[in-house]
Design a protein around this motif. Structure first.
Motif, short mmCIF file in Angstrom:
data_model
loop_
_atom_site.label_atom_id
_atom_site.label_comp_id
_atom_site.label_asym_id
_atom_site.label_seq_id
_atom_site.Cartn_x
_atom_site.Cartn_y
_atom_site.Cartn_z
N ALA A 46 1.14 -22.27 -34.64
CA ALA A 46 2.00 -23.27 -35.26
C ALA A 46 3.44 -22.94 -34.93
O ALA A 46 3.97 -21.91 -35.35
N LEU A 47 4.09 -23.81 -34.18
CA LEU A 47 5.46 -23.56 -33.76
C LEU A 47 6.47 -23.86 -34.87
O LEU A 47 7.64 -23.54 -34.74
N ASP A 48 6.02 -24.49 -35.93
CA ASP A 48 6.90 -24.78 -37.07
C ASP A 48 6.15 -24.56 -38.37
O ASP A 48 6.11 -25.42 -39.25
N VAL A 49 5.50 -23.42 -38.47
CA VAL A 49 4.88 -22.89 -39.70
C VAL A 49 3.54 -23.53 -40.07
O VAL A 49 2.59 -22.83 -40.39
N ALA A 61 1.92 -18.15 -36.52
CA ALA A 61 2.97 -19.08 -36.93
C ALA A 61 4.33 -18.52 -36.55
O ALA A 61 4.58 -17.32 -36.68
N THR A 62 5.20 -19.40 -36.05
CA THR A 62 6.58 -19.03 -35.76
C THR A 62 7.47 -19.45 -36.93
O THR A 62 7.39 -20.59 -37.39
N VAL A 63 8.31 -18.52 -37.38
CA VAL A 63 9.23 -18.78 -38.49
C VAL A 63 10.64 -18.88 -37.90
O VAL A 63 11.12 -17.96 -37.26
N HIS A 64 11.29 -20.01 -38.15
CA HIS A 64 12.64 -20.23 -37.62
C HIS A 64 13.72 -19.80 -38.59
O HIS A 64 14.77 -19.32 -38.17
N LEU A 97 2.68 -13.35 -37.61
CA LEU A 97 3.93 -14.10 -37.74
C LEU A 97 4.89 -13.69 -36.64
O LEU A 97 5.09 -12.51 -36.37
N LEU A 98 5.49 -14.69 -36.02
CA LEU A 98 6.56 -14.47 -35.06
C LEU A 98 7.85 -15.00 -35.68
O LEU A 98 7.84 -16.05 -36.32
N ALA A 99 8.96 -14.30 -35.52
CA ALA A 99 10.25 -14.75 -36.01
C ALA A 99 11.20 -14.90 -34.83
O ALA A 99 11.15 -14.11 -33.87
N VAL A 100 12.08 -15.89 -34.90
CA VAL A 100 12.96 -16.16 -33.76
C VAL A 100 14.14 -15.19 -33.70
O VAL A 100 14.89 -15.18 -32.71
N SER A 101 14.33 -14.38 -34.73
CA SER A 101 15.43 -13.40 -34.73
C SER A 101 15.07 -12.26 -35.66
O SER A 101 14.21 -12.39 -36.55
#
Length: 310
Positions: A46-49, A61-64, A97-101
């Motif tokens: 999921a690119l937006d959670v 899931a990617t967390v922005h 979980l992946l985080a963008v920063s």
């Protein structure tokens, strides 16, 4: 590889990616459709959670950002409550979980107790230094002044365009806005709004600006200033959230969110062309440290560490 997308976005998928179509929707209805069960896949990202329920696949899931927790005043009460519940549910369900920063990863750890792998974003393919003729053409077509400040993005309290407008008045330099709301009633008095600007014009617009500003109050990453840097813009941005982490030395960071602080940061750049040129050169170099190829490699490594057979 398949991608779950709304019907109006199918044409944007790369060749070879099979679309799983969903109706065009927004808000709670869109979130509900994103949670529809998925069968016959090994891994869902999921690119937006939003993650599907009742799936045997590995769930990523990617967390922005965690803005609905950190700056809830930027949302309506109903939306903030709903999105906080969605984040807790989806992030709790994810296997990875992946985080963008690193900043966003730290906020996820502090708020929800989950560890993230950091996979930074990168400038879009269009974000490149334009040639001088493109800059001249865009400058003429939009009737841009000889020197001006530029802020690109939605006019909303979190982006604090009003702060830049106040600094621009103090410095007696025009402020040009581009994006949603830039020609509406919420745009600051005295600013020039361009409305929506085609992506093809953005590199030349960033390059034409004397200084590109980004006075955000919170950022989980901060892609607009990074893309402005990649286009050779001289960027001044708030030192909030992930921005110090992602812009490196390619932008001037303002530590205090006051008009005086912004005036002090902008005045030297407006007056000193060699200093602006040095900043532009650092900006292009630092933005070049981020690439989607690197992000993809880090993402695949995270999949494999999770146990995915790729």
């Amino acid at each position: 590889m398949s991608a779950v997308v709304q019907r109006d976005a199918v044409g944007e998928l790369p060749a070879g990616v099979h679309p799983v179509r969903r109706p065009v929707a927004a808000g709670a209805r869109r979130a509900a459709m994103a949670m529809a069960p998925l069968r016959g896949v090994d891994l869902v990202h999921a690119l937006d959670v939003d993650l599907p329920v009742l799936t045997p696949a590995l769930r990523v899931a990617t967390v922005h950002d965690m803005s609905v927790f950190d700056v809830p005043e930027a949302y309506s009460r109903v939306r903030a409550t709903g999105e906080r519940a969605l984040l807790r549910t989806s992030l709790g369900r994810a296997d990875l979980l992946l985080a963008v920063s690193a900043f966003t990863a730290e906020r996820v750890q502090a708020l929800l107790g989950r560890t993230c792998v950091v996979t930074p974003l990168a400038p879009a393919r269009w974000a490149r230094v334009p040639d001088p003729e493109q800059v001249r053409e865009v400058r003429a077509r939009h009737g841009l002044p000889e020197r001006f400040l530029l802020q690109v993005g939605t006019v909303e309290p979190r982006k604090d365009v009003a702060l830049v407008a106040a600094a621009a008045r103090e410095l007696d330099v025009p402020l040009v806005l581009a994006g949603a709301g830039s020609t509406g009633p919420d745009a600051p008095a005295g600013s020039t709004g361009l409305g929506y600007v085609d992506v093809a014009d953005l590199p030349a617009l960033y390059r034409a600006a004397t200084v590109v500003t980004y006075a955000s109050r919170y950022e989980g990453f901060g892609l607009p200033p990074v893309e402005a840097m990649a286009c050779g813009g001289a960027v001044v941005a708030s030192a909030v959230g992930a921005l110090p982490e992602v812009v490196h030395d390619g932008a001037v960071l303002v530590r205090r969110h006051t008009v005086d602080a912004w005036v002090a940061a902008l005045r030297p750049l407006l007056a000193d062309e060699p200093a602006r040129q040095q900043l532009r050169e650092r900006a292009v170099a630092d933005a070049g440290l981020l690439s989607w190829r690197s992000t993809a490699a880090q993402t695949v490594a995270a999949y494999r560490n999770l146990g995915a057979r790729l």
